[in-house]
Design a protein around this motif. Structure first.
Motif, short mmCIF file in Angstrom:
data_model
loop_
_atom_site.label_atom_id
_atom_site.label_comp_id
_atom_site.label_asym_id
_atom_site.label_seq_id
_atom_site.Cartn_x
_atom_site.Cartn_y
_atom_site.Cartn_z
N LEU A 127 41.10 42.85 18.64
CA LEU A 127 40.40 42.46 17.27
C LEU A 127 41.86 42.51 16.26
O LEU A 127 41.55 41.69 15.28
CB LEU A 127 39.47 43.69 17.16
N ALA A 128 42.62 43.42 16.19
CA ALA A 128 43.68 43.39 15.25
C ALA A 128 44.36 41.92 15.33
O ALA A 128 45.04 41.46 14.30
CB ALA A 128 44.67 44.56 15.73
N ALA A 129 44.52 41.48 16.62
CA ALA A 129 45.29 40.09 16.79
C ALA A 129 44.57 39.06 16.45
O ALA A 129 45.07 38.03 16.14
CB ALA A 129 45.98 40.07 18.11
N GLY A 130 43.46 39.31 16.03
CA GLY A 130 42.67 37.95 15.68
C GLY A 130 41.41 37.66 16.50
O GLY A 130 40.84 36.66 16.26
N CYS A 131 41.19 38.44 17.41
CA CYS A 131 40.24 37.93 18.38
C CYS A 131 38.73 38.17 17.82
O CYS A 131 38.48 39.03 17.02
CB CYS A 131 40.06 38.72 19.85
N ASN A 132 37.77 37.41 18.12
CA ASN A 132 36.34 37.67 17.52
C ASN A 132 35.49 38.74 18.44
O ASN A 132 34.69 39.14 17.64
CB ASN A 132 35.70 36.32 17.52
N ALA A 133 35.66 38.75 19.61
CA ALA A 133 35.12 39.82 20.30
C ALA A 133 35.86 40.20 21.53
O ALA A 133 36.96 39.72 21.91
CB ALA A 133 33.96 39.09 20.66
N HIS A 134 35.60 41.25 22.21
CA HIS A 134 36.19 41.71 23.56
C HIS A 134 35.21 42.03 24.47
O HIS A 134 34.18 42.84 24.17
CB HIS A 134 36.92 42.94 22.99
N ILE A 135 35.36 41.82 25.82
CA ILE A 135 34.55 42.28 26.69
C ILE A 135 35.45 42.81 27.99
O ILE A 135 36.61 42.54 27.97
CB ILE A 135 33.69 41.35 27.18
N GLU A 136 34.96 43.60 28.66
CA GLU A 136 35.75 44.08 29.98
C GLU A 136 35.46 43.26 31.24
O GLU A 136 34.33 42.77 31.35
CB GLU A 136 35.41 45.66 30.26
N ASN A 137 36.57 43.27 32.32
CA ASN A 137 36.11 42.91 33.43
C ASN A 137 35.84 43.99 34.48
O ASN A 137 36.39 45.07 34.12
CB ASN A 137 37.39 42.19 34.20
N PRO A 138 34.94 44.12 35.41
CA PRO A 138 33.98 42.65 35.69
C PRO A 138 33.32 42.35 34.50
O PRO A 138 32.54 42.85 33.93
CB PRO A 138 33.44 42.86 36.90
N ILE A 139 33.50 40.85 34.40
CA ILE A 139 32.39 40.35 33.34
C ILE A 139 30.95 40.25 33.66
O ILE A 139 30.53 39.95 34.74
CB ILE A 139 32.91 38.75 33.18
N GLU A 140 30.21 41.04 32.49
CA GLU A 140 28.78 40.55 32.64
C GLU A 140 28.30 39.34 31.98
O GLU A 140 28.51 39.03 30.82
CB GLU A 140 28.06 41.91 32.03
N PHE A 141 28.01 38.47 32.59
CA PHE A 141 27.72 36.94 32.00
C PHE A 141 26.60 36.99 31.05
O PHE A 141 26.41 36.19 30.40
CB PHE A 141 27.59 36.16 33.43
N ASP A 142 25.69 38.11 31.02
CA ASP A 142 24.67 38.07 30.12
C ASP A 142 25.25 38.49 28.62
O ASP A 142 24.91 37.96 27.86
CB ASP A 142 23.59 38.89 30.39
N LEU A 143 26.33 39.25 28.95
CA LEU A 143 26.99 39.66 27.70
C LEU A 143 27.80 38.44 27.28
O LEU A 143 28.07 38.12 25.85
CB LEU A 143 28.02 41.05 27.82
N LEU A 144 28.56 37.85 28.16
CA LEU A 144 29.31 36.50 27.81
C LEU A 144 28.53 35.69 27.22
O LEU A 144 28.72 35.06 25.99
CB LEU A 144 29.84 36.04 28.90
N GLU A 145 27.25 35.42 27.83
CA GLU A 145 26.45 34.18 27.29
C GLU A 145 25.86 34.75 25.89
O GLU A 145 25.80 33.79 24.75
CB GLU A 145 25.26 34.17 28.22
N ALA A 146 25.73 35.89 25.64
CA ALA A 146 25.06 36.48 24.19
C ALA A 146 26.20 36.29 23.23
O ALA A 146 26.13 35.82 22.05
CB ALA A 146 24.78 37.81 24.48
N LEU A 147 27.46 36.41 23.65
CA LEU A 147 28.79 36.28 22.71
C LEU A 147 29.01 34.90 22.63
O LEU A 147 29.14 34.61 21.07
CB LEU A 147 30.22 36.78 23.31
N VAL A 148 28.95 33.86 23.42
CA VAL A 148 28.93 32.63 23.12
C VAL A 148 27.78 32.09 22.36
O VAL A 148 28.19 31.30 21.38
CB VAL A 148 28.97 31.84 24.47
N ASP A 149 26.43 32.53 22.27
CA ASP A 149 25.37 32.08 21.59
C ASP A 149 25.75 32.57 20.11
O ASP A 149 25.16 31.69 19.21
CB ASP A 149 24.26 32.74 22.07
#
Length: 85
Positions: free
Chosen positions: A47-69
């Motif tokens: 986040l300090a470097a400029g990312c909009n969001a952060h998620i952990e691996n293994p990726i929870e695709f529901d969370l990824l989909e919510a972030l993309v939305d």
């Protein structure tokens, strides 16, 4: 619009994000960081470097989909493109 999933957490990964953010035309490009270890520390750094969001691996695709939305409303093609590669 572009969605970048950053998976390398060496110093060069954070440097690349900072360089992207220095370009006026790229400041609005959504970047989601994915960390494989030490998620709380990497989240702060991402986040300090400029990312909009952060998620952990293994990726929870529901969370990824919510972030993309959230970051790219109505742009499902961007998610499909990323997941295919």
């Amino acid at each position: 619009e572009i969605l970048a999933l950053v998976t390398q957490w060496e110093k060069s990964g954070f440097t690349a994000i900072r360089r992207i953010r220095k370009h006026e035309e790229l400041r609005a490009v959504p970047i989601i960081a994915i960390s494989f270890n030490n998620p709380s520390s990497n989240r702060k750094l991402a986040l300090a470097a400029g990312c909009n969001a952060h998620i952990e691996n293994p990726i929870e695709f529901d969370l990824l989909e919510a972030l993309v939305d959230q970051l790219l409303p109505g742009d499902r093609l961007a998610l499909a493109s990323v997941l295919i590669q």
